[in-house]
Design an enzyme around this catalytic site. Structure first.
Site, mmCIF file in Angstrom:
data_model
loop_
_atom_site.group_PDB
_atom_site.id
_atom_site.type_symbol
_atom_site.label_atom_id
_atom_site.label_comp_id
_atom_site.label_asym_id
_atom_site.label_seq_id
_atom_site.Cartn_x
_atom_site.Cartn_y
_atom_site.Cartn_z
ATOM 1 N N LYS A 93 39.449 50.623 51.752
ATOM 2 C CA LYS A 93 38.626 51.809 51.566
ATOM 3 C C LYS A 93 38.645 52.661 52.832
ATOM 4 C CE LYS A 93 35.562 49.964 48.025
ATOM 5 N NZ LYS A 93 36.023 50.945 47.033
ATOM 6 N N GLY A 101 25.485 47.273 26.702
ATOM 7 C CA GLY A 101 25.427 48.114 27.894
ATOM 8 C C GLY A 101 25.793 49.543 27.557
ATOM 9 N N LEU A 120 29.729 52.851 32.772
ATOM 10 C CA LEU A 120 31.057 52.575 32.224
ATOM 11 C C LEU A 120 31.202 53.134 30.816
ATOM 12 C CD1 LEU A 120 33.834 51.161 32.266
ATOM 13 C CD2 LEU A 120 32.677 49.093 31.431
ATOM 14 N N LYS A 123 47.320 51.356 33.173
ATOM 15 C CA LYS A 123 47.934 52.528 33.791
ATOM 16 C C LYS A 123 49.394 52.641 33.346
ATOM 17 C CE LYS A 123 44.941 52.574 37.880
ATOM 18 N NZ LYS A 123 44.350 53.912 37.673
ATOM 19 N N GLU A 144 42.214 53.733 49.088
ATOM 20 C CA GLU A 144 41.204 54.690 48.670
ATOM 21 C C GLU A 144 40.730 55.486 49.877
ATOM 22 O OE1 GLU A 144 38.089 53.195 45.955
ATOM 23 O OE2 GLU A 144 39.040 51.244 46.203
ATOM 24 N N GLY A 146 25.034 52.549 29.927
ATOM 25 C CA GLY A 146 25.488 52.430 31.303
ATOM 26 C C GLY A 146 26.582 53.410 31.687
ATOM 27 N N ASP A 183 41.575 44.388 32.753
ATOM 28 C CA ASP A 183 41.881 44.843 34.111
ATOM 29 C C ASP A 183 42.464 46.243 33.929
ATOM 30 O OD1 ASP A 183 43.025 45.521 36.546
ATOM 31 O OD2 ASP A 183 43.682 43.474 36.986
ATOM 32 N N HIS A 184 41.685 47.276 34.255
ATOM 33 C CA HIS A 184 42.099 48.638 33.893
ATOM 34 C C HIS A 184 43.408 49.041 34.572
ATOM 35 C CE1 HIS A 184 39.990 49.639 37.686
ATOM 36 N NE2 HIS A 184 40.800 50.682 37.726
ATOM 37 N N HIS A 189 43.707 43.012 40.527
ATOM 38 C CA HIS A 189 44.650 44.128 40.397
ATOM 39 C C HIS A 189 45.993 43.851 41.081
ATOM 40 C CE1 HIS A 189 41.291 46.166 38.773
ATOM 41 N NE2 HIS A 189 40.764 46.593 39.900
#
Length: 497
Positions: free
Chosen positions: A342, A14, A19, A184, A218, A17, A179-180, A242
């Protein structure tokens, strides 16, 4: 570069793409610039698009354009990138890819190490992993690792099927589920705050903590992702991964050692201790919402159902608030509240630990109330820690006032590594601490599936909150009935109800 800096061939499926261009190439560049990646590496970009080598490298250089002022030669960095047109459904393509990787390994002296990164649609994860194994791409002389992005399935059954399929090709210690959020800085700081400070760990239990609140809000709506989001929703998109990961990090017991297996073991114990829900009790613990039209900064915004690709009577939630009860010795009786949504009032990810009031507090403020002690871990957009305490008001009396003490990461005046930068560095170095184990995936899906099945059967009264608001009123009721309220503000210099 130092001699022991990792060497590897990184294969990105990918590679053309969003990402790859927005996150992966800038992260690799920062690792290279910061000498965390040696000269002995190569990136193989794999995608169906028929790009030339020059076009691919130009894409890579465009993705790191913001770093033009660095001393690193961007052409030199891009020379490590090689493009390989590829159709994942044809087995003959895998042998060609294997030969290409072998040539690059010899040219770059990469040590025979291979990192396969799936930056593509999840339905390809299993088949590609199986083909990498069957066609001999994992029979290299160095290590082999597989990196996959969420979602890790759509429910428990599909997650198990995915784990079984990739598990036949790679051992669990070779699989890195990203899992980003776990990359963090302030999420990784949770363990340090808890286990490196004598003033917190003795109080980190149901004797002293009233409740824990985790918010991830968000201001944006679904924008152009309406078709995808309408099949997912906030529960699957945020709670299952998350927020449950954050809950497990806050609630876990001290690990025996700072080792991936020990930390994952403690996180799994938390997930096993979650009070199970039934179809009859879901509504007592979880509420949902969907945003409507609203005016934000004098601009009228559309409702969720007016987004591209969204059904006009969609039952998909864009907001979830819930209460987890952890039935173990440390946390019995302490609610862990979570919410995510959101089109909310502000962009904010934070953890609030509210301590219990003293049995008898003589020093009240001018309004005759007591401000609770709070520990707030600010994850995004600001990063830092705030403690809310009480002190004497500066006047002639003996009343108290709320004060705050801050730790602000921005004051360190150092470049903070991005989440993907940290996580890719961990992948290359074989550190799986900040990645999700198969058992965590299974347990979180089992819990969430009970909620999603209930919500699929019962149609909600949507939409139920305007854009720019902090979710529906029922979210406040969830806490009010326990005698608590949401701590709304993300600002470090005030606390608001």
């Amino acid at each position: 570069m130092t001699q022991d800096t990792p060497r590897a061939i990184i294969v990105i499926f990918g590679a053309t793409g969003d990402l790859a261009n927005r996150k992966l190439y800038p992260a690799l560049y920062r690792l290279y610039r910061n000498k965390k990646l040696s000269d002995h590496f190569a990136v193989v970009g794999v995608a169906r698009r028929p790009l030339t080598q020059e076009d691919f490298r130009n894409n890579v250089k465009a993705s790191i354009e913001e770093y033009q002022g660095d001393s690193i030669d961007h052409d030199e960095f891009a020379s490590h990138f090689h493009y390989n047109p590829f159709d994942a459904q044809h087995l003959s393509e895998y042998q060609k890819l294997d030969n290409f990787i072998t040539e690059l390994d010899q040219h770059h002296q990469a040590g025979g190490n291979r990192l396969f990164y799936m930056a593509m649609a999840p339905n390809f994860f299993g088949p590609i992993a199986a083909n990498l194994k069957s066609q001999g791409l994992t029979d290299n002389k160095g290590w082999s690792r597989l990196v996959i992005e969420k979602p890790f399935g759509h429910n428990y059954e599909t997650a198990q099927a995915l784990n079984d399929q990739i598990g036949q090709a790679f051992d669990e210690d070779q699989i890195y589920r990203i899992d980003h959020y776990l990359g963090k800085q302030m999420i990784q700081n949770i363990e340090i705050v808890r286990f490196a400070n004598a003033m917190f760990e003795p109080l980190w239990n149901n004797q002293y903590i009233a409740n824990v609140q985790i918010t991830s809000s968000e201001v944006l709506g679904v924008e152009e992702r309406g078709r995808y989001y309408d099949e997912s929703g906030a529960l699957r998109d945020m709670i299952q991964n998350h927020l449950l990961q954050m809950v497990s990090l806050v609630a876990m017991e001290p690990p025996a050692k700072i080792h991936p297996d020990d930390i994952r073991y403690e996180k799994v114990k938390v997930l096993r201790s979650l009070r199970p829900l039934t179809d009859e009790t879901v509504d007592d613990y979880f509420v949902r919402g969907q945003y409507d039209k609203g005016i934000v900064d004098d601009v009228e915004l559309n409702g969720y159902r007016e987004s591209n690709g969204v059904e006009e009577d969609s039952n998909t939630e864009t907001f979830v608030a819930g209460k987890f009860m952890i039935d173990n010795f440390r946390w019995a009786g302490v609610p862990f509240y979570v919410r995510t949504g959101k089109r909310m009032k502000e962009k904010c990810t934070k953890i609030v630990v509210q301590f219990k009031d003293l049995p008898l507090n003589l020093y009240k403020d001018n309004e005759g109330t007591i401000n609770p002690n709070l520990l707030v871990i600010h994850v995004a957009p600001e990063e830092g820690i705030t403690m809310h305490l009480n002190a004497k008001k500066t006047d002639y009396g003996m009343t108290s006032k709320a004060i705050t003490m801050h730790y602000d990461k921005s004051l360190e005046n150092v470049e903070v590594p991005e989440a993907y930068e940290l996580l890719i560095n961990d992948c290359i170095n074989g550190d799986s601490t900040s990645f999700v184990h198969a058992d965590e995936v299974a347990l979180s899906w089992k819990f969430v599936d009970t909620i999603s099945k209930r919500w699929e059967k019962v149609k909600a009264n949507f939409p139920n909150y305007a854009s720019g608001m902090n979710g529906p009123d029922i979210s406040d009721t969830l806490l009010n009935k326990d005698g608590f309220h949401w701590w709304e503000t993300c600002s470090k210099d005030k606390q608001e109800k």
